[in-house]
Design a protein around this motif. Structure first.
Motif, PDB file in Angstrom:
ATOM      1  N   UNK A  35      28.419  -8.012 -10.643  1.00 25.19           N
ATOM      2  CA  UNK A  35      29.466  -7.891 -11.650  1.00 25.19           C
ATOM      3  C   UNK A  35      30.486  -6.851 -11.194  1.00 25.19           C
ATOM      4  N   UNK A  36      31.756  -7.050 -11.601  1.00 27.21           N
ATOM      5  CA  UNK A  36      32.770  -6.051 -11.271  1.00 27.21           C
ATOM      6  C   UNK A  36      32.604  -4.830 -12.173  1.00 27.21           C
ATOM      7  N   UNK A  37      33.380  -3.803 -11.909  1.00 23.80           N
ATOM      8  CA  UNK A  37      33.259  -2.536 -12.637  1.00 23.80           C
ATOM      9  C   UNK A  37      33.406  -2.725 -14.137  1.00 23.80           C
ATOM     10  N   UNK A  38      34.381  -3.505 -14.557  1.00 26.13           N
ATOM     11  CA  UNK A  38      34.593  -3.718 -15.991  1.00 26.13           C
ATOM     12  C   UNK A  38      33.403  -4.446 -16.608  1.00 26.13           C
ATOM     13  N   UNK A  39      32.899  -5.462 -15.937  1.00 21.75           N
ATOM     14  CA  UNK A  39      31.758  -6.220 -16.459  1.00 21.75           C
ATOM     15  C   UNK A  39      30.510  -5.353 -16.546  1.00 21.75           C
ATOM     16  N   UNK A  40      30.282  -4.504 -15.547  1.00 19.12           N
ATOM     17  CA  UNK A  40      29.133  -3.609 -15.581  1.00 19.12           C
ATOM     18  C   UNK A  40      29.256  -2.663 -16.776  1.00 19.12           C
ATOM     19  N   UNK A  41      30.431  -2.080 -16.953  1.00 16.55           N
ATOM     20  CA  UNK A  41      30.638  -1.161 -18.082  1.00 16.55           C
ATOM     21  C   UNK A  41      30.519  -1.896 -19.419  1.00 16.55           C
ATOM     22  N   UNK A  42      31.100  -3.081 -19.498  1.00 18.13           N
ATOM     23  CA  UNK A  42      31.077  -3.839 -20.752  1.00 18.13           C
ATOM     24  C   UNK A  42      29.671  -4.299 -21.123  1.00 18.13           C
ATOM     25  N   UNK A  43      28.800  -4.422 -20.134  1.00 14.18           N
ATOM     26  CA  UNK A  43      27.439  -4.884 -20.414  1.00 14.18           C
ATOM     27  C   UNK A  43      26.540  -3.752 -20.893  1.00 14.18           C
ATOM     28  N   UNK A  44      27.080  -2.559 -21.018  1.00 16.55           N
ATOM     29  CA  UNK A  44      26.279  -1.420 -21.424  1.00 16.55           C
ATOM     30  C   UNK A  44      26.874  -0.744 -22.648  1.00 16.55           C
ATOM     31  N   UNK A  45      26.065  -0.545 -23.658  1.00 17.87           N
ATOM     32  CA  UNK A  45      26.543   0.037 -24.914  1.00 17.87           C
ATOM     33  C   UNK A  45      26.960   1.501 -24.789  1.00 17.87           C
ATOM     34  N   UNK A  46      26.632   2.172 -23.707  1.00 16.88           N
ATOM     35  CA  UNK A  46      27.034   3.569 -23.505  1.00 16.88           C
ATOM     36  C   UNK A  46      28.510   3.689 -23.159  1.00 16.88           C
ATOM     37  N   UNK A  47      29.163   2.561 -22.823  1.00 11.44           N
ATOM     38  CA  UNK A  47      30.551   2.603 -22.379  1.00 11.44           C
ATOM     39  C   UNK A  47      31.509   1.827 -23.283  1.00 11.44           C
TER      40      UNK A  47
END
Length: 170
Positions: A35-47
């Motif tokens: 996953x790209x950076x945005x997808x990785x961040x979006x897949x985590x509730x901490x971000x």
């Protein structure tokens, strides 16, 4: 003196990496390199706040591009440390450039993994200012933010999690 400082930095970085490895093992921040950076961040509730800010700033496509990028990603808890009303103000359309400047101050061109950071005392951000990188008794610091997890891989770079929103000098 330089040798002693270098050893201290290496020990602090190793301790930070051990801590990060333990956190990564719990999959708290995600580790999917497909996953790209945005997808990785979006897949985590901490971000969730970071992702909302990236969208408001119009930086989604940039952070989904080939890169590579290194992102020092503040958690929702980091954004909560900002003075009351700051985030709400930054998310307003009329403050978009200020938000862009702050967010791009969290991004460095190229993939800088934790093992490589040991040789750095600073890095130039996409925003244009330098961030300071240092080792202290409580781990690795980027400006005034503590790195709490490292080397979260994305298809277009790497994410390091920080506990405080860092602000550009200009």
């Amino acid at each position: 003196m330089i040798f002693r400082k270098s050893i201290f930095f290496t020990v602090a970085l190793c301790l930070s990496l051990i801590s990060a490895a333990a956190m990564a093992g719990s999959d708290k921040y995600g580790k999917k390199a497909n996953k790209d950076i945005v997808a990785v961040a979006a897949s985590n509730e901490a971000f969730t706040t970071l992702v909302a800010a990236v969208k408001a700033a119009g930086l989604v496509e940039t952070l989904q591009s080939k890169g590579p990028f290194t992102v020092f990603a503040p958690t929702d808890e980091a954004f909560a440390k900002l003075p009351a009303g700051t985030l709400e103000s930054l998310l307003k359309p009329e403050n978009r450039q200020q938000l862009v400047d702050i967010l791009t101050y969290h991004v460095v061109s190229g993939a800088v993994y934790a093992k490589d950071a040991a040789a750095l005392s600073k890095a130039t951000t996409v925003q244009g200012d330098d961030i300071k990188i240092s080792a202290r008794g409580n781990g690795v610091m980027v400006d005034n933010a503590r790195v709490v997890a490292t080397d979260i891989k994305a298809s277009n770079g790497v994410i390091h999690v920080i506990d405080t929103v860092i602000l550009p000098n200009s």
